[in-house]
Write a protein that holds these residues in place. Structure first.
Motif, PDB file in Angstrom:
ATOM      1  N   THR A 145       0.551  -1.115  -0.159  1.00 25.34           N
ATOM      2  CA  THR A 145       0.094   0.142  -0.220  1.00 25.34           C
ATOM      3  C   THR A 145       1.179   1.488   0.142  1.00 25.34           C
ATOM      4  O   THR A 145       0.399   2.157  -0.096  1.00 25.34           O
ATOM      5  N   SER A 146       1.739   1.486   1.017  1.00 29.47           N
ATOM      6  CA  SER A 146       2.523   1.891   0.574  1.00 29.47           C
ATOM      7  C   SER A 146       3.185   2.495  -1.575  1.00 29.47           C
ATOM      8  O   SER A 146       3.450   4.301  -1.683  1.00 29.47           O
TER       9      SER A 146
ATOM     10  N   THR B 206       0.800   3.036  -3.368  1.00 30.91           N
ATOM     11  CA  THR B 206      -0.426   3.616  -4.517  1.00 30.91           C
ATOM     12  C   THR B 206      -0.382   5.100  -4.421  1.00 30.91           C
ATOM     13  O   THR B 206       0.435   6.334  -3.394  1.00 30.91           O
ATOM     14  N   TYR B 207      -0.816   5.408  -5.325  1.00 28.88           N
ATOM     15  CA  TYR B 207      -0.938   7.039  -6.068  1.00 28.88           C
ATOM     16  C   TYR B 207      -2.461   7.453  -5.854  1.00 28.88           C
ATOM     17  O   TYR B 207      -3.065   7.186  -5.161  1.00 28.88           O
TER      18      TYR B 207
ATOM     19  N   ARG C  18      -3.419  11.807  -4.201  1.00 25.32           N
ATOM     20  CA  ARG C  18      -3.208  10.492  -3.743  1.00 25.32           C
ATOM     21  C   ARG C  18      -2.944  11.298  -1.832  1.00 25.32           C
ATOM     22  O   ARG C  18      -2.916   9.652  -0.969  1.00 25.32           O
ATOM     23  N   SER C  19      -2.451  12.164  -2.193  1.00 19.63           N
ATOM     24  CA  SER C  19      -2.742  13.304  -0.929  1.00 19.63           C
ATOM     25  C   SER C  19      -3.845  12.988  -0.246  1.00 19.63           C
ATOM     26  O   SER C  19      -5.014  13.565   1.039  1.00 19.63           O
ATOM     27  N   GLY C  20      -5.143  12.923  -1.290  1.00 23.43           N
ATOM     28  CA  GLY C  20      -6.492  13.040  -0.930  1.00 23.43           C
ATOM     29  C   GLY C  20      -7.362  15.231  -0.954  1.00 23.43           C
ATOM     30  O   GLY C  20      -8.210  14.867  -1.357  1.00 23.43           O
TER      31      GLY C  20
ATOM     32  N   ARG D 209     -10.475   9.213   0.972  1.00 23.72           N
ATOM     33  CA  ARG D 209      -9.693   8.584   1.863  1.00 23.72           C
ATOM     34  C   ARG D 209      -8.886   8.965   3.310  1.00 23.72           C
ATOM     35  O   ARG D 209      -8.397   9.720   3.662  1.00 23.72           O
ATOM     36  N   ASP D 210      -8.930   7.553   3.310  1.00 29.33           N
ATOM     37  CA  ASP D 210      -7.661   7.982   4.913  1.00 29.33           C
ATOM     38  C   ASP D 210      -6.723   7.168   4.851  1.00 29.33           C
ATOM     39  O   ASP D 210      -6.742   5.698   4.757  1.00 29.33           O
ATOM     40  N   ASN D 211      -5.743   7.474   4.393  1.00 34.47           N
ATOM     41  CA  ASN D 211      -4.423   6.369   4.223  1.00 34.47           C
ATOM     42  C   ASN D 211      -3.582   5.937   5.262  1.00 34.47           C
ATOM     43  O   ASN D 211      -2.825   4.806   5.333  1.00 34.47           O
TER      44      ASN D 211
ATOM     45  N   ASN E 222      -5.524   3.209   4.875  1.00 39.85           N
ATOM     46  CA  ASN E 222      -5.342   2.441   3.206  1.00 39.85           C
ATOM     47  C   ASN E 222      -6.438   2.176   2.922  1.00 39.85           C
ATOM     48  O   ASN E 222      -7.424   1.214   2.048  1.00 39.85           O
TER      49      ASN E 222
END
Length: 125
Positions: free
Chosen positions: A28-29, A31-32, A53-55, A72-74, A77
């Protein structure tokens, strides 16, 4: 590799709401962008929404703009699709997708590298 698992689909009346979730696992690291697509019976898979990626940047199909919200909630994930004011024409299998390389394009299926199995959304009139 990245594995994706969607959840949250179901049957809802027109005008109702659903929230889809897509949990990513594996690398998951890397992912863009993450996105949602849908495919109705007899139709091609189409773009619904995407998020950077940052939302900080989001993108929507005209047909869902103002009704759907992607987030998204990084830390978890996970990407979400909040769907409000649902219409019968929103009925489809909804797929989550992720890209593991940098690109400035978000709308095409070919921009995404991994796909989930899909979750059915049915909107009754």
């Amino acid at each position: 590799q990245v594995q994706l698992a969607e959840s949250g689909g179901g049957l809802v009346q027109a005008g109702g709401s659903l929230r889809l979730s897509c949990a990513a696992s594996g690398r998951t690291s890397s992912t863009y962008a993450m996105g949602w697509f849908r495919q109705a019976p007899g139709k091609e898979r189409e773009f619904v929404a995407a998020i950077s990626r940052s939302g900080s940047s989001t993108y929507y199909a005209d047909s869902v703009k103002g009704r759907f919200t992607i987030s998204r909630d990084n830390g978890k994930n996970t990407v979400y699709l909040q769907m409000n004011s649902l219409k019968p024409e929103d009925t489809a299998v909804y797929y989550c997708a992720v890209r593991v390389r940098y690109s400035v394009s978000y709308y095409a299926l070919s921009e995404y590298d991994y796909w989930g199995q899909g979750t059915q959304v049915t909107v009754s009139s």
